[in-house]
Scaffold this motif. Structure first.
Motif, short mmCIF file in Angstrom:
data_model
loop_
_atom_site.label_atom_id
_atom_site.label_comp_id
_atom_site.label_asym_id
_atom_site.label_seq_id
_atom_site.Cartn_x
_atom_site.Cartn_y
_atom_site.Cartn_z
N SER A 67 46.94 -3.52 -39.91
CA SER A 67 45.59 -2.82 -40.09
C SER A 67 44.27 -4.00 -40.45
N ARG A 68 44.45 -4.91 -40.86
CA ARG A 68 43.44 -6.09 -40.86
C ARG A 68 42.87 -6.55 -39.70
N ASP A 70 43.04 -4.74 -36.76
CA ASP A 70 42.39 -3.74 -36.11
C ASP A 70 40.92 -3.69 -36.86
N ASN A 71 40.83 -3.57 -38.27
CA ASN A 71 39.66 -3.45 -38.86
C ASN A 71 38.44 -4.91 -38.43
N LEU A 72 39.17 -6.10 -38.14
CA LEU A 72 38.49 -7.11 -37.68
C LEU A 72 38.13 -6.88 -36.22
N LYS A 74 37.49 -4.26 -34.75
CA LYS A 74 36.32 -3.17 -34.87
C LYS A 74 35.10 -3.90 -35.32
N ASN A 75 35.26 -4.63 -36.33
CA ASN A 75 33.84 -5.28 -36.68
C ASN A 75 33.17 -6.38 -35.59
N ASN A 78 31.65 -4.17 -33.27
CA ASN A 78 30.42 -3.45 -33.79
C ASN A 78 29.29 -4.64 -33.84
#
Length: 100
Positions: A67-68, A70-72, A74-75, A78
């Motif tokens: 999950s971390r 995946d978030n990284l 995405k960030n 962006n």
């Protein structure tokens, strides 16, 4: 009722590296065999429980790490979009305004 594990363990012959345990008269009678069997089953169950707990913890940590990541990702995507950078040919990055 089976004897306490410590009592059964104390009645077992000692083990030395390189020497096989040999049954003695005190370990070959049915009551001692049943006690030994129950102790071994209990130890195996405890080991299985500990391994299951460790396995569950490892899987939980892997899920958290996934999950971390995946978030990284995405960030980073962006931030790249905000900076006007697009990915070309692997790791080579150029500003979007310089594209041909």
């Amino acid at each position: 009722m089976p004897a306490a594990p410590a009592a059964v363990a104390a009645s077992l012959p000692s083990w030395e590296p390189g020497r096989w345990l040999t049954p003695t008269p005190r370990t070959s009678d049915p009551k001692n065999v049943q006690d030994l069997t129950s102790v071994v089953q209990m130890l195996l169950q405890q080991m299985q429980d500990k391994f299951q707990t460790m396995s569950d913890q490892i899987i939980g940590r892997i899920d958290d790490m996934s999950s971390r990541i995946d978030n990284l990702e995405k960030n980073i995507a962006n931030l790249m979009t905000q900076a006007g950078v697009e990915e070309l040919e692997g790791e080579n990055k150029i500003p979007a305004t310089q594209k041909s």
